[in-house]
Design an enzyme around this catalytic site. Structure first.
Site, PDB file in Angstrom:
ATOM      1  N   ARG A 165       5.830 -13.151   9.714  1.00  0.00           N
ATOM      2  CA  ARG A 165       6.373 -11.798   9.548  1.00  0.00           C
ATOM      3  C   ARG A 165       7.811 -11.777  10.020  1.00  0.00           C
ATOM      4  O   ARG A 165       8.206 -12.558  10.883  1.00  0.00           O
ATOM      5  CB  ARG A 165       5.607 -10.805  10.438  1.00  0.00           C
ATOM      6  CG  ARG A 165       4.291 -10.365   9.926  1.00  0.00           C
ATOM      7  CD  ARG A 165       3.657  -9.441  10.953  1.00  0.00           C
ATOM      8  NE  ARG A 165       4.153  -8.071  10.852  1.00  0.00           N
ATOM      9  CZ  ARG A 165       3.650  -7.163  10.019  1.00  0.00           C
ATOM     10  NH1 ARG A 165       2.669  -7.484   9.220  1.00  0.00           N
ATOM     11  NH2 ARG A 165       4.114  -5.928   9.992  1.00  0.00           N
ATOM     12  N   GLU A 210       0.870  -1.172   0.000  1.00  0.00           N
ATOM     13  CA  GLU A 210       0.000   0.000   0.000  1.00  0.00           C
ATOM     14  C   GLU A 210       0.910   1.226   0.000  1.00  0.00           C
ATOM     15  O   GLU A 210       1.815   1.317   0.843  1.00  0.00           O
ATOM     16  CB  GLU A 210      -0.896   0.011   1.246  1.00  0.00           C
ATOM     17  CG  GLU A 210      -1.841   1.202   1.202  1.00  0.00           C
ATOM     18  CD  GLU A 210      -2.767   1.320   2.406  1.00  0.00           C
ATOM     19  OE1 GLU A 210      -2.742   0.451   3.288  1.00  0.00           O
ATOM     20  OE2 GLU A 210      -3.513   2.323   2.426  1.00  0.00           O
ATOM     21  N   LYS A 247       4.656   0.134   9.328  1.00  0.00           N
ATOM     22  CA  LYS A 247       4.620   1.480   8.757  1.00  0.00           C
ATOM     23  C   LYS A 247       3.968   2.485   9.688  1.00  0.00           C
ATOM     24  O   LYS A 247       4.379   3.636   9.752  1.00  0.00           O
ATOM     25  CB  LYS A 247       3.857   1.457   7.429  1.00  0.00           C
ATOM     26  CG  LYS A 247       4.745   1.137   6.257  1.00  0.00           C
ATOM     27  CD  LYS A 247       3.971   1.225   4.961  1.00  0.00           C
ATOM     28  CE  LYS A 247       3.086   0.028   4.785  1.00  0.00           C
ATOM     29  NZ  LYS A 247       2.459  -0.070   3.471  1.00  0.00           N
TER      30      LYS A 247
HETATM   31  P1  ATP Z   1       2.834  -2.508   8.050  1.00  0.00           P
HETATM   32  O1  ATP Z   1       2.395  -3.399   9.155  1.00  0.00           O
HETATM   33  O2  ATP Z   1       4.262  -2.175   8.085  1.00  0.00           O
HETATM   34  O3  ATP Z   1       1.966  -1.322   7.844  1.00  0.00           O
HETATM   35  P2  ATP Z   1       1.445  -3.708   5.946  1.00  0.00           P
HETATM   36  O4  ATP Z   1       1.252  -5.154   5.885  1.00  0.00           O
HETATM   37  O5  ATP Z   1       0.279  -2.944   6.379  1.00  0.00           O
HETATM   38  O6  ATP Z   1       2.724  -3.412   6.767  1.00  0.00           O
HETATM   39  P3  ATP Z   1       1.526  -3.467   3.130  1.00  0.00           P
HETATM   40  O7  ATP Z   1       1.986  -2.379   2.262  1.00  0.00           O
HETATM   41  O8  ATP Z   1       0.100  -3.858   3.106  1.00  0.00           O
HETATM   42  O9  ATP Z   1       1.934  -3.076   4.595  1.00  0.00           O
HETATM   43  O10 ATP Z   1       2.454  -4.740   2.947  1.00  0.00           O
HETATM   44  C1  ATP Z   1       2.765  -5.302   1.709  1.00  0.00           C
HETATM   45  C2  ATP Z   1       3.122  -6.738   1.924  1.00  0.00           C
HETATM   46  O11 ATP Z   1       4.240  -6.849   2.802  1.00  0.00           O
HETATM   47  C3  ATP Z   1       1.993  -7.526   2.547  1.00  0.00           C
HETATM   48  O12 ATP Z   1       1.773  -8.663   1.746  1.00  0.00           O
HETATM   49  C4  ATP Z   1       2.477  -7.911   3.907  1.00  0.00           C
HETATM   50  O13 ATP Z   1       2.063  -9.216   4.195  1.00  0.00           O
HETATM   51  C5  ATP Z   1       3.977  -7.844   3.778  1.00  0.00           C
HETATM   52  N1  ATP Z   1       4.635  -7.463   5.043  1.00  0.00           N
HETATM   53  C6  ATP Z   1       4.466  -6.340   5.761  1.00  0.00           C
HETATM   54  N2  ATP Z   1       5.225  -6.339   6.873  1.00  0.00           N
HETATM   55  C7  ATP Z   1       5.914  -7.507   6.873  1.00  0.00           C
HETATM   56  C8  ATP Z   1       6.882  -8.113   7.752  1.00  0.00           C
HETATM   57  N3  ATP Z   1       7.281  -7.509   8.870  1.00  0.00           N
HETATM   58  N4  ATP Z   1       7.374  -9.328   7.416  1.00  0.00           N
HETATM   59  C9  ATP Z   1       6.975  -9.932   6.290  1.00  0.00           C
HETATM   60  N5  ATP Z   1       6.084  -9.424   5.421  1.00  0.00           N
HETATM   61  C10 ATP Z   1       5.545  -8.224   5.697  1.00  0.00           C
HETATM   62 MG    MG Z   2      -1.399  -4.012   4.875  1.00  0.00          MG
END
Ligand code: ATP
Ligand code: MG
Length: 604
Positions: free
Chosen positions: A281, A47, A291
């Site tokens: 994760r 995102e 984020k």
């Molecule tokens: P955040 O928790 O940092 O806001 P998010 O999952 O909301 O992360 P996205 O932009 O939706 O942010 O993430 C894109 C992809 O990265 C998703 O498929 C998510 O599963 C993966 N992702 C996010 N954080 C991690 C992490 N710490 N380890 C592995 N994969 C991750």
């Molecule tokens: Mg997300």
């Protein structure tokens, strides 16, 4: 491509990449064998509401590597259906970082916001089946009707049934009409929602008539004011995957509980049956990988921007001096697991050191300068001393460094009254100046306040260039200490920034609900107040004068350093401005020290 993605979390990987012994590869292999899919197509769906961190890096390395391993493709898709938080500057930063990490989506760049019309059509299809309805409940009422998880008398979490909305049984015609009017902008923000009609008694709260669309008059950075209704993630994501023909939708573990809903929407919309698979994760000690929290650090100015060298963002790591290879190696060795765990930050630093040791040029720099005067050196004479650029890589060659009668040495390398086993400089003692001569300390100068202002010595002309290696094997006069130096007349003045962990505790998110004074606890309480030390005036050897931004070095005996580079990712000028210190002095960031703290931890 190098070895990727084998092994269990925390343990070094084993076996060649082509084997793919991790559980995701196993699932995919099965799907191909039993004909569920004939090929592999993955996607990385960030995102654009912040910069990528090293956790995202794990995600896209898995996405791209699985595609590569099975001869498939990987899309880059921006999951941009939350207008209020998204921005084109994030899109640019994300693309830059994925590329810098060495991955290429070629022409497969997609935006969920391009699917609004398609998604709207599928919502209408589900309404027509009688499986979605327009609801007038407010946000508060919706969550109240949904119910919450509670603990029963045995302290087991249960979810008592919720209750149906009074609008749940609207006719298909009425729902179609209201949904069209939602889109047409006839209702104020939040006045209505479109909801899936599933089961208000479902044990999984996410399945209790989840919201599919909400009304929001927010400007979207791509679709502008074209839409006033926006699809929710759980509805949008599976259908976007389906639109792109994604076979394996790989995501982190927190989406596991969303999977039934993912499948429900795919079934109801009767679209391509993408399969969601979850992995653990990435979590790393002494930092936060989310984020939301990183954004707070940026917005509230605890750091200089998304690319602050203390940030676990890819941009921050890059500016800190990390190489893409080191990050890939780290992710590969952490491996893919099904349960979340915490990786020690010392292991990340170990992977970095392994790479930098092989690749970075050695130079000499003095961070806390003290003048060394060679009394028997001929006035004005300058000699060129030959030095090895990288003992780990012969092809890096040699360079010449000017040597003269006045040098800078480290304050730590001189003591007026030395403790036992101090082999550096003190009155009467001899040390080797790295690559150059052996000098013997003859005395020191002090100012009126008693501070040491210079150290005096004589040099032994017979000892030039003695020790070629750290072992001193080729030494032509054995002394116990070797110290580094920079010729004062030729030194490059520079600013050096020394970084420490951003948070002083291993798990920054573990905070008490209340502080001793009764106010709510915050992860900010765990910030390390000493994570940045600025040395305004250090001296480097002349070769550092023309260092390009991002050039990495080992400052001999001190650690790895990188010439600070301005943030080039932020096309919209959103992040931090180019960081050049006052007076035009070059800035060097300390990347990591020379000592391996991981070995000690691993032993434990
Ligand atoms: P955040 O928790 O940092 O806001 P998010 O999952 O909301 O992360 P996205 O932009 O939706 O942010 O993430 C894109 C992809 O990265 C998703 O498929 C998510 O599963 C993966 N992702 C996010 N954080 C991690 C992490 N710490 N380890 C592995 N994969 C991750
Ligand atoms: Mg997300």
């Amino acid at each position: 491509m190098e070895k990727l993605l084998e092994g269990a979390e925390g343990a070094p990987a084993e076996g060649p990449a082509s084997e793919g012994t991790d559980f995701i590869s196993e699932f995919i292999r099965e799907d191909l064998k039993n004909g569920r899919f004939s090929h592999v197509h993955t996607r990385f769906p960030p995102e654009p509401n912040g910069w990528l961190h090293i956790g995202h890096c794990k995600a896209f390395i898995i996405d791209f590597s699985m595609a590569e391993r099975f001869g498939g493709k990987c899309n880059l898709r921006f999951d941009d259906t939350n207008p209020e938080k998204e921005d084109i500057s994030y899109v640019e930063a994300i693309k830059w970082d994925v590329k810098w990490m060495g991955y290429d989506w070629e022409d497969r760049e997609y935006y969920a916001s391009d699917y609004y019309e398609y998604l709207y059509g599928l919502a209408v299809k589900i309404i027509k089946k009688g499986h979605a309805y327009v609801d007038d409940l407010s946000e508060e009422e919706t969550s109240e009707y949904r119910g919450t998880a509670v603990a029963d008398k045995n302290n087991i979490t249960i979810t008592p049934p919720g209750k149906n909305s009074p609008y749940r049984d609207r006719s298909v015609e009425e729902n179609l009409d209201l949904f069209a009017r939602m889109r047409a902008g006839e209702f104020p923000d939040s006045a209505k929602t479109l909801r899936a009609k599933i089961d208000m008694a479902h044990p999984n709260l996410l399945m209790r008539d989840p919201v599919m669309y909400r009304i929001r008059r927010d400007y979207h950075y791509r679709t502008r004011n074209d839409w006033c209704i926006y699809p929710m993630y759980d509805f949008q994501h599976p259908l976007s995957d389906a639109k792109e023909g994604i076979t394996h939708s790989l995501c982190s573990l927190e989406y596991e509980i969303h999977r039934p809903l993912y499948e429900w929407f795919i079934n109801e919309a009767e679209v391509f049956p993408s399969r969601q698979i979850e992995f653990a994760r990435l979590n790393i000690t002494h930092t936060v990988l989310s984020k939301r929290w990183l954004l707070r650090l940026v917005q509230e100015k605890y750091v200089s921007g998304w690319d602050d060298p203390r940030m676990p963002t890819i941009a921050g790591l890059r500016r800190r001096g990390y190489t893409a290879a080191a990050i890939r190696s780290f992710i590969s060795q952490v491996g893919i697991a099904k349960t979340d765990s915490m990786v020690d930050i010392a292991f990340l630093e170990y992977c970095l050191r392994e790479d930098l040791n092989k690749t970075s040029l050695r130079v000499m720099a003095v961070l806390k300068p003290l003048k060394l005067i060679i009394e028997n050196w001929e006035q004005g004479k300058v000699e060129e001393i030959e030095a090895v650029n990288n003992p780990e890589d012969e092809s890096a060659g040699k360079r010449k460094i000017p040597f003269s009668g006045e040098l800078w040495i480290e304050q730590d390398d001189f003591m007026e009254v030395p403790p036992p086993k101090y082999f550096r400089l003190y009155p009467g003692n001899a040390v080797r100046l790295r690559y150059a001569y052996v000098v013997t300390c003859t005395g020191l100068d002090k100012d009126a306040a008693g501070n040491i202002t210079a150290v005096r010595c004589t040099y032994d002309a017979e000892t030039r260039g003695g020790n070629a290696g750290a072992s001193g094997a080729f030494d032509n006069r054995k002394v116990k200490g070797t110290i580094h130096w920079v010729s004062a007349a030729h030194a490059v003045p520079m600013e050096v920034r020394i970084y420490d962990k951003l948070f002083s505790v291993e798990r920054p998110m573990d905070v008490p609900a209340r502080r001793p004074d009764g106010t709510p606890g915050s992860f900010l309480d765990n910030l390390n107040p000493n994570s940045l030390e600025t040395i305004p005036l250090a001296y480097g050897e002349p070769s550092l004068a023309n260092a390009a931004g991002g050039a990495r070095y080992q400052f001999e005996r001190l650690g790895y350093f990188v010439k600070d580079s301005e943030n080039s990712a932020d096309a919209a000028g959103r992040g931090s401005p180019p960081d050049t210190a006052a007076e035009g002095k070059p800035v060097f960031n300390k990347t990591v020290g020379l000592r391996d703290t991981w070995a000690k931890i691993a032993k434990k």
